[in-house]
Design an enzyme around this catalytic site. Structure first.
Site, PDB file in Angstrom:
ATOM      1  CD1 TRP A 203      -2.835   1.605   0.599  1.00  0.00           C
ATOM      2  CD2 TRP A 203      -1.352   2.505   2.026  1.00  0.00           C
ATOM      3  NE1 TRP A 203      -3.240   2.892   0.869  1.00  0.00           N
ATOM      4  CE2 TRP A 203      -2.356   3.468   1.745  1.00  0.00           C
ATOM      5  CE3 TRP A 203      -0.318   2.845   2.894  1.00  0.00           C
ATOM      6  CZ2 TRP A 203      -2.339   4.747   2.301  1.00  0.00           C
ATOM      7  CZ3 TRP A 203      -0.294   4.114   3.461  1.00  0.00           C
ATOM      8  CH2 TRP A 203      -1.296   5.048   3.159  1.00  0.00           C
TER       9      TRP A 203
ATOM     10  CE  LYS B 115      -7.122   5.754   3.094  1.00  0.00           C
ATOM     11  NZ  LYS B 115      -6.195   6.033   4.213  1.00  0.00           N
TER      12      LYS B 115
ATOM     13  CG  ASP C 170      -8.684  -1.214   4.591  1.00  0.00           C
ATOM     14  OD1 ASP C 170      -9.707  -0.747   5.122  1.00  0.00           O
ATOM     15  OD2 ASP C 170      -7.594  -1.297   5.174  1.00  0.00           O
TER      16      ASP C 170
ATOM     17  CG  HIS D 287      -8.440   1.744   2.296  1.00  0.00           C
ATOM     18  ND1 HIS D 287      -7.204   1.275   1.897  1.00  0.00           N
ATOM     19  CD2 HIS D 287      -8.257   2.207   3.557  1.00  0.00           C
ATOM     20  CE1 HIS D 287      -6.333   1.431   2.870  1.00  0.00           C
ATOM     21  NE2 HIS D 287      -6.958   1.990   3.899  1.00  0.00           N
TER      22      HIS D 287
ATOM     23  CG  HIS E 149      -6.111  -5.023   5.211  1.00  0.00           C
ATOM     24  ND1 HIS E 149      -5.100  -4.097   5.016  1.00  0.00           N
ATOM     25  CD2 HIS E 149      -5.491  -6.222   5.291  1.00  0.00           C
ATOM     26  CE1 HIS E 149      -3.935  -4.720   4.975  1.00  0.00           C
ATOM     27  NE2 HIS E 149      -4.143  -6.009   5.142  1.00  0.00           N
TER      28      HIS E 149
ATOM     29  CG  ASP F 228     -10.258   7.697  10.912  1.00  0.00           C
ATOM     30  OD1 ASP F 228      -9.152   7.739  10.343  1.00  0.00           O
ATOM     31  OD2 ASP F 228     -10.461   7.103  11.968  1.00  0.00           O
TER      32      ASP F 228
ATOM     33  CG  ASP G  40      -7.360   2.800   9.347  1.00  0.00           C
ATOM     34  OD1 ASP G  40      -7.558   1.730   8.753  1.00  0.00           O
ATOM     35  OD2 ASP G  40      -6.735   3.742   8.853  1.00  0.00           O
TER      36      ASP G  40
ATOM     37  CG  ASP H 191      -5.265  -1.547   8.276  1.00  0.00           C
ATOM     38  OD1 ASP H 191      -4.842  -0.891   9.250  1.00  0.00           O
ATOM     39  OD2 ASP H 191      -4.954  -1.283   7.100  1.00  0.00           O
TER      40      ASP H 191
END
Length: 427
Positions: free
Chosen positions: A192, A235, A267, A270, A294, A302, A304, A334
């Site tokens: 990444w 992302k 993810d 993302h 992920h 945001d 995560d 993640d």
């Protein structure tokens, strides 16, 4: 406050009822737990120290990464981080992996450039993994570095800077292969990068051409897939790259499809806040052999937050199970939250991922599919809604009990004890 756990007799009695309830729907709870035991989550090391790493632990985070909060007890070195991880693994049923970033190299105080990292700089991690029967996954660290300060790495217009990051990723692939060879389980080496721009670029094509050329150079060396598997991660946007990200979903999906053996990483934090990865899984796996997930939780801009037992967490696991994709999917976590006890954040997120997977495994998938094929969408909806109230928690409790890990919220007692005895001494 101390949280009590149900007594063994209560756990078994509740499970006996749950087993009968599920059997009436054609679901074998024992088979579901047997399948769950085959799944190894890859726990991300960076939750324990707010993505600081050991290269420059006092330095600022860059590349669109921000850990908020200052809860006491942050890990300050490898021994502390491994100690924290040891507790997390003890609180999870099953055998799980570690996801390690390159900035967690332990070099004995000697400054080692990222493009010169070697397996020996991770020898302590490897010894720990062997002793605890953990597989290791790995990541180049293409952020929080002077040569990434302007927001570009593998897509950088300067050939010398681009070459540095290419060499770093090549070194990381070799380290990943070393982990896989030594541990007897393939290392997923996931790339990444933060490359992008804050405002609208004129040239969108050029950086993507450079990124493709960089990836081709990185992956040119053939490595045994029994030791190392390569993945690329997209992302939508990041802090400082709100308008344009070079490594978009379309770019990396195209790259993975055109390069057999390369995994695409999805993810869950993302993408656009209204976009979900659960809907992407079946499409992606029509065209690539394997998938890396992920599992995270995006909140507005945001990406995560700690994984909760939310609708999308369940939908991701349902799609993996319903599609028969479990053996083709690698599941990692993640997220990073410094506003609460970091060990608790790890544990809560991991247990929720496992619980969501168990809920999916407790569905009568064949029966639901049959109703759908027959056009009986009324019964399909009724059954799906009925499943939401089924006693899956009793199955989860007995699974934890059989694996000798805390049942219910009693896991927090061990974390509080560890905080009082270990984390509080760190200042």
């Amino acid at each position: 406050m101390t949280f009590s756990a149900p007594q063994p007799a209560q756990i078994e009695a509740a499970y006996a009822i749950a087993r009968e309830r599920y059997a009436a729907l054609g679901v074998d709870t024992e088979a579901a737990m047997t399948t769950l035991a085959t799944v190894s989550l890859s726990l991300h090391c960076w939750q324990g120290d707010d993505v600081s790493g050991f290269e420059n632990p006092g330095g600022p985070l860059e590349g669109g990464i921000a850990a908020t909060g200052n809860y006491p007890g942050k890990a300050r070195n490898g021994d502390e981080l491994r100690s924290d991880l040891d507790l997390v693994y003890r609180l999870l049923p099953g055998r799980h992996r570690l996801n390690l970033h390159a900035i967690y190299a332990e070099t004995g105080g000697v400054k080692v450039s990222r493009d010169e990292l070697r397996p020996e700089h991770f020898a302590t991690w490897l010894d720990w993994a062997k002793a605890n029967n953990h597989g290791i996954d790995f990541n180049p660290t293409c952020f929080s570095h002077p040569l990434a300060a302007d927001g570009m790495t593998l897509a950088h217009p300067d050939p010398a800077i681009r070459r540095f990051w290419i060499d770093h990723c090549i070194a990381c692939r070799r380290i990943g292969a070393h982990f896989g060879r030594e541990l007897g389980t393939p290392c997923i080496t996931n790339i990444w990068i933060p490359d992008g721009t804050k405002d609208q670029p004129v040239d969108r094509l050029g950086p993507r051409q450079r990124l493709r050329e960089s990836l081709d150079a990185i992956l040119a060396e053939p490595l045994d897939p029994a030791h190392n598997r390569d993945a690329v991660e997209a992302k939508l946007f990041g802090i400082g790259s709100e308008s344009y990200v070079v490594g978009s979903h379309e770019f990396y999906l195209g790259y993975a499809v055109s390069h057999p053996g390369v995994l695409i990483c999805l993810d869950s934090g993302h993408f656009h806040p209204t976009e979900v990865i659960s809907d992407k899984i079946s499409s992606v796996l029509l065209f690539v052999d394997e998938l890396l997930l992920h599992v995270s939780r995006g909140v507005r801009w945001d990406s995560d937050h700690v994984v909760t037992l939310a609708d999308e967490t369940q939908a991701i696991m349902q799609e993996v199970v319903r599609g028969g994709f479990l053996t083709r999917t690698h599941i990692g976590l993640d997220f990073f939250d410094a506003s609460i006890n970091r060990v608790a954040a790890w544990t809560i997120g991991a247990r929720n991922a496992l619980r969501a997977l168990l809920i999916a495994l407790l569905e009568p998938t064949d029966r639901l599919r049959e109703l759908e094929l027959n056009g009986d969408t009324t019964a399909r909806l009724a059954l799906l809604e009925e499943l939401k109230g089924m006693p899956w928690q009793a199955v989860w409790d007995v699974y934890c009990y059989r694996n000798d890990v805390p049942v219910g919220i009693s896991f927090l007692n061990e974390i509080r004890r560890y905080e009082a005895e270990v984390l509080s001494a760190r200042g």
